[in-house]
Design an enzyme around this catalytic site. Structure first.
Site, PDB file in Angstrom:
ATOM      1  N   HIS A   1       0.606   5.294   1.088  1.00 29.07           N
ATOM      2  CA  HIS A   1      -0.150   6.313   1.811  1.00 29.07           C
ATOM      3  C   HIS A   1      -0.102   7.604   1.003  1.00 29.07           C
ATOM      4  CE1 HIS A   1       0.089   4.267   5.903  1.00 29.07           C
ATOM      5  NE2 HIS A   1       1.036   3.625   5.242  1.00 29.07           N
TER       6      HIS A   1
ATOM      7  N   HIS B   1       0.834  -1.205   0.000  1.00 30.17           N
ATOM      8  CA  HIS B   1       0.000   0.000   0.000  1.00 30.17           C
ATOM      9  C   HIS B   1       0.862   1.246   0.000  1.00 30.17           C
ATOM     10  CE1 HIS B   1       0.720  -1.145   4.196  1.00 30.17           C
ATOM     11  NE2 HIS B   1       0.706   0.146   4.491  1.00 30.17           N
TER      12      HIS B   1
HETATM   13  P1  5GP Z   1       1.687   0.738   7.414  1.00 34.49           P
HETATM   14  O1  5GP Z   1       2.043   0.991   8.857  1.00 34.49           O
HETATM   15  O2  5GP Z   1       1.709  -0.742   7.099  1.00 34.49           O
HETATM   16  O3  5GP Z   1       2.490   1.552   6.432  1.00 34.49           O
HETATM   17  O4  5GP Z   1       0.210   1.270   7.242  1.00 34.49           O
HETATM   18  C1  5GP Z   1      -0.923   0.536   7.559  1.00 34.49           C
HETATM   19  C2  5GP Z   1      -2.067   1.513   7.653  1.00 34.49           C
HETATM   20  O5  5GP Z   1      -3.270   0.796   7.581  1.00 34.49           O
HETATM   21  C3  5GP Z   1      -2.079   2.313   8.952  1.00 34.49           C
HETATM   22  O6  5GP Z   1      -1.963   3.698   8.663  1.00 34.49           O
HETATM   23  C4  5GP Z   1      -3.439   1.949   9.573  1.00 34.49           C
HETATM   24  O7  5GP Z   1      -4.079   3.050  10.183  1.00 34.49           O
HETATM   25  C5  5GP Z   1      -4.218   1.440   8.383  1.00 34.49           C
HETATM   26  N1  5GP Z   1      -5.228   0.440   8.696  1.00 34.49           N
HETATM   27  C6  5GP Z   1      -5.049  -0.674   9.476  1.00 34.49           C
HETATM   28  N2  5GP Z   1      -6.201  -1.376   9.528  1.00 34.49           N
HETATM   29  C7  5GP Z   1      -7.104  -0.706   8.767  1.00 34.49           C
HETATM   30  C8  5GP Z   1      -8.484  -0.961   8.437  1.00 34.49           C
HETATM   31  O8  5GP Z   1      -9.102  -1.942   8.845  1.00 34.49           O
HETATM   32  N3  5GP Z   1      -9.106  -0.048   7.645  1.00 34.49           N
HETATM   33  C9  5GP Z   1      -8.443   1.047   7.149  1.00 34.49           C
HETATM   34  N4  5GP Z   1      -9.145   1.888   6.389  1.00 34.49           N
HETATM   35  N5  5GP Z   1      -7.146   1.317   7.450  1.00 34.49           N
HETATM   36  C10 5GP Z   1      -6.498   0.431   8.235  1.00 34.49           C
END
Ligand code: 5GP
Ligand code: ZN
Length: 132
Positions: free
Chosen positions: A99, A97
């Site tokens: 952001h 993903h």
């Molecule tokens: P990472 O830390 O892997 O770069 O980002 C994961 C992101 O996924 C985090 O910003 C977190 O808030 C988001 N996230 C985790 N679970 C969910 C969910 O169930 N729904 C949505 N919309 N975002 C999620």
């Protein structure tokens, strides 16, 4: 089990921003930065280290489309694009993903950490890291 695959399969709801055959974009559940958005491929890959090129191309095209939409139509003055790959890089959801953080004048945060100087010189680093 993958929470983002569950979102794609509509087992878990999301606030959808955009969808096409290959990608889905939806609001990050944290609701921290105004309009914090995640863009994911519909096919499951862990991160940028295992994704195949065609899928990555689709996702990054989608990132650009949404970033431009936020700036052209939604009042953002700029965007940061962030992406974590691996546990030690602070990845917490292991489905690729990106952001998108829409930025506004005086929005009060920095997307870049302020770090101390590295102990190795740039020359040492170049010698260690160069690819060709
Ligand atoms: P990472 O830390 O892997 O770069 O980002 C994961 C992101 O996924 C985090 O910003 C977190 O808030 C988001 N996230 C985790 N679970 C969910 C969910 O169930 N729904 C949505 N919309 N975002 C999620
Ligand atoms: Zn997944």
């Amino acid at each position: 089990m993958c929470i983002f695959c569950d979102i794609i399969n509509k087992k878990i709801p999301c606030y959808k921003i955009y969808e096409d055959d290959n990608c889905l974009a939806f609001l990050d559940i944290s609701n921290d930065a105004n309009g914090h958005t995640l863009v994911i491929p519909k096919k499951h890959y862990e991160n940028i280290l295992d994704v195949e090129q065609e899928t990555l191309n689709h996702v990054i095209n989608c990132v650009k489309k949404i970033a431009k939409h936020y700036v052209d139509n939604c009042g953002a003055k700029g965007v940061n694009i962030l992406n974590a790959n691996g546990k030690d890089a602070e990845q917490t959801v292991f489905h690729l993903h990106f952001h998108i953080l829409p930025r506004f004048e005086n929005d009060g945060f920095s997307a870049f950490p302020k770090l101390d100087k590295n102990k190795q010189t740039l020359e040492e680093l170049q010698n260690k890291l160069k690819l060709n």
